[in-house]
Design a protein around this motif. Structure first.
Motif, PDB file in Angstrom:
ATOM      1  N   GLN A  81       0.832  -1.208   0.000  1.00 27.52           N
ATOM      2  CA  GLN A  81       0.000   0.000   0.000  1.00 27.52           C
ATOM      3  C   GLN A  81       0.867   1.260   0.000  1.00 27.52           C
ATOM      4  O   GLN A  81       0.613   2.186  -0.773  1.00 27.52           O
ATOM      5  N   LEU A  82       1.884   1.290   0.842  1.00 33.26           N
ATOM      6  CA  LEU A  82       2.786   2.452   0.861  1.00 33.26           C
ATOM      7  C   LEU A  82       3.469   2.631  -0.489  1.00 33.26           C
ATOM      8  O   LEU A  82       3.546   3.744  -1.011  1.00 33.26           O
ATOM      9  N   LEU A  83       3.968   1.534  -1.044  1.00 33.71           N
ATOM     10  CA  LEU A  83       4.656   1.608  -2.335  1.00 33.71           C
ATOM     11  C   LEU A  83       3.706   2.068  -3.440  1.00 33.71           C
ATOM     12  O   LEU A  83       4.091   2.876  -4.298  1.00 33.71           O
ATOM     13  N   SER A  84       2.480   1.603  -3.416  1.00 36.85           N
ATOM     14  CA  SER A  84       1.543   1.953  -4.494  1.00 36.85           C
ATOM     15  C   SER A  84       1.031   3.386  -4.390  1.00 36.85           C
ATOM     16  O   SER A  84       0.708   4.000  -5.409  1.00 36.85           O
ATOM     17  N   LYS A  85       0.981   3.931  -3.197  1.00 36.98           N
ATOM     18  CA  LYS A  85       0.472   5.300  -3.025  1.00 36.98           C
ATOM     19  C   LYS A  85       1.528   6.385  -3.226  1.00 36.98           C
ATOM     20  O   LYS A  85       1.187   7.553  -3.401  1.00 36.98           O
ATOM     21  N   MET A  86       2.795   6.008  -3.203  1.00 38.14           N
ATOM     22  CA  MET A  86       3.848   7.019  -3.270  1.00 38.14           C
ATOM     23  C   MET A  86       3.861   7.820  -4.573  1.00 38.14           C
ATOM     24  O   MET A  86       4.057   9.038  -4.527  1.00 38.14           O
ATOM     25  N   PRO A  87       3.648   7.236  -5.738  1.00 36.63           N
ATOM     26  CA  PRO A  87       3.655   8.069  -6.948  1.00 36.63           C
ATOM     27  C   PRO A  87       2.632   9.208  -6.892  1.00 36.63           C
ATOM     28  O   PRO A  87       2.960  10.352  -7.215  1.00 36.63           O
ATOM     29  N   SER A  88       1.411   8.924  -6.461  1.00 37.78           N
ATOM     30  CA  SER A  88       0.398   9.991  -6.407  1.00 37.78           C
ATOM     31  C   SER A  88       0.727  10.996  -5.309  1.00 37.78           C
ATOM     32  O   SER A  88       0.449  12.189  -5.451  1.00 37.78           O
ATOM     33  N   ARG A  89       1.321  10.532  -4.247  1.00 38.88           N
ATOM     34  CA  ARG A  89       1.718  11.457  -3.171  1.00 38.88           C
ATOM     35  C   ARG A  89       2.788  12.429  -3.671  1.00 38.88           C
ATOM     36  O   ARG A  89       2.719  13.635  -3.406  1.00 38.88           O
ATOM     37  N   LEU A  90       3.773  11.915  -4.386  1.00 40.83           N
ATOM     38  CA  LEU A  90       4.818  12.780  -4.940  1.00 40.83           C
ATOM     39  C   LEU A  90       4.265  13.677  -6.043  1.00 40.83           C
ATOM     40  O   LEU A  90       4.673  14.831  -6.185  1.00 40.83           O
ATOM     41  N   GLU A  91       3.322  13.159  -6.821  1.00 38.15           N
ATOM     42  CA  GLU A  91       2.685  13.963  -7.862  1.00 38.15           C
ATOM     43  C   GLU A  91       1.915  15.129  -7.238  1.00 38.15           C
ATOM     44  O   GLU A  91       1.982  16.262  -7.721  1.00 38.15           O
ATOM     45  N   ASN A  92       1.195  14.869  -6.177  1.00 39.88           N
ATOM     46  CA  ASN A  92       0.467  15.908  -5.460  1.00 39.88           C
ATOM     47  C   ASN A  92       1.430  16.990  -4.971  1.00 39.88           C
ATOM     48  O   ASN A  92       1.175  18.185  -5.127  1.00 39.88           O
ATOM     49  N   LEU A  93       2.530  16.567  -4.406  1.00 43.06           N
ATOM     50  CA  LEU A  93       3.524  17.514  -3.907  1.00 43.06           C
ATOM     51  C   LEU A  93       4.069  18.372  -5.054  1.00 43.06           C
ATOM     52  O   LEU A  93       4.112  19.595  -4.958  1.00 43.06           O
ATOM     53  N   GLY A  94       4.477  17.710  -6.132  1.00 32.44           N
ATOM     54  CA  GLY A  94       5.052  18.436  -7.268  1.00 32.44           C
ATOM     55  C   GLY A  94       4.083  19.384  -7.943  1.00 32.44           C
ATOM     56  O   GLY A  94       4.469  20.446  -8.433  1.00 32.44           O
ATOM     57  N   SER A  95       2.799  19.053  -7.935  1.00 34.11           N
ATOM     58  CA  SER A  95       1.808  19.900  -8.608  1.00 34.11           C
ATOM     59  C   SER A  95       1.480  21.160  -7.807  1.00 34.11           C
ATOM     60  O   SER A  95       0.943  22.110  -8.351  1.00 34.11           O
ATOM     61  N   ARG A  96       1.805  21.164  -6.534  1.00 31.50           N
ATOM     62  CA  ARG A  96       1.480  22.309  -5.675  1.00 31.50           C
ATOM     63  C   ARG A  96       2.644  23.264  -5.454  1.00 31.50           C
ATOM     64  O   ARG A  96       2.489  24.275  -4.769  1.00 31.50           O
ATOM     65  N   ILE A  97       3.798  22.924  -6.019  1.00 28.59           N
ATOM     66  CA  ILE A  97       5.006  23.719  -5.818  1.00 28.59           C
ATOM     67  C   ILE A  97       5.521  24.193  -7.180  1.00 28.59           C
ATOM     68  O   ILE A  97       5.520  23.443  -8.140  1.00 28.59           O
TER      69      ILE A  97
END
Length: 167
Positions: free
Chosen positions: A19-35
């Motif tokens: 679950q952690l491994l599968s959610k990390m791409p969207s988590r990093l995408e969210n971060l990158g899209s807000r900065i």
């Protein structure tokens, strides 16, 4: 945020790692899209990495971890070369020269491949091991995947905190 997943290989722990491994791409995408792109290239603080360098670091570590996992699944207790993710692989690949967006695309592809390998594994395959030249203990596929998941979580949480972005 410090998350703990036991070193004990259980079905529940394996599910949590996946679950952690599968959610990390969207988590990093969210971060990158807000900065802004400029802020993604700026150090988080004096002497610290930039968010882009952090993602490059995650990828260098992921490359070493994924290779170890693949070798453990293909060979019987393979002996791994002593290659450091940053000092060796990072200096060779220079992923830090790519943009955050490029690194994120690369990360997503690598993660898709890793998950395709990990998700169907039996408990026996999660237990397959590697041996590093300078370590006495053998490390299982579970141990390595767990370590990578927690490593990524630590970096993502730190970035979110320092950049003021909620996951």
């Amino acid at each position: 945020m410090k998350k703990h997943i036991s070193t004990e290989q259980t079905e529940a722990n394996i599910r949590e790692v996946l679950q952690l491994l599968s959610k990390m791409p969207s988590r990093l995408e969210n971060l990158g899209s807000r900065i802004s792109a400029q802020r993604l290239r700026a150090p988080l603080a004096s002497g610290e990495r930039t968010p882009t360098e952090v993602l490059a670091h995650i990828l260098h570590c992921e490359a070493i971890t994924a290779e170890a996992i693949y070798l453990a699944l293909l060979l019987d207790e393979p002996r791994l070369p002593d290659i450091h993710p940053e000092r060796n692989l990072g200096k060779l690949l220079r992923l830090d020269m790519l943009s955050f967006e490029e690194l994120l695309s690369y990360f997503k592809i690598r993660r898709t491949i890793l998950l395709r390998v990990l998700e169907p594994l039996t408990n026996e395959k999660w237990s397959r091991v590697t041996q590093e030249s300078k370590k006495a203990r053998k490390e299982s596929v579970y141990w390595r995947a767990r370590g990578q998941a927690l490593h990524e979580l630590e970096h993502a949480s730190d970035l979110e905190t320092k950049l003021g972005v909620k996951s």
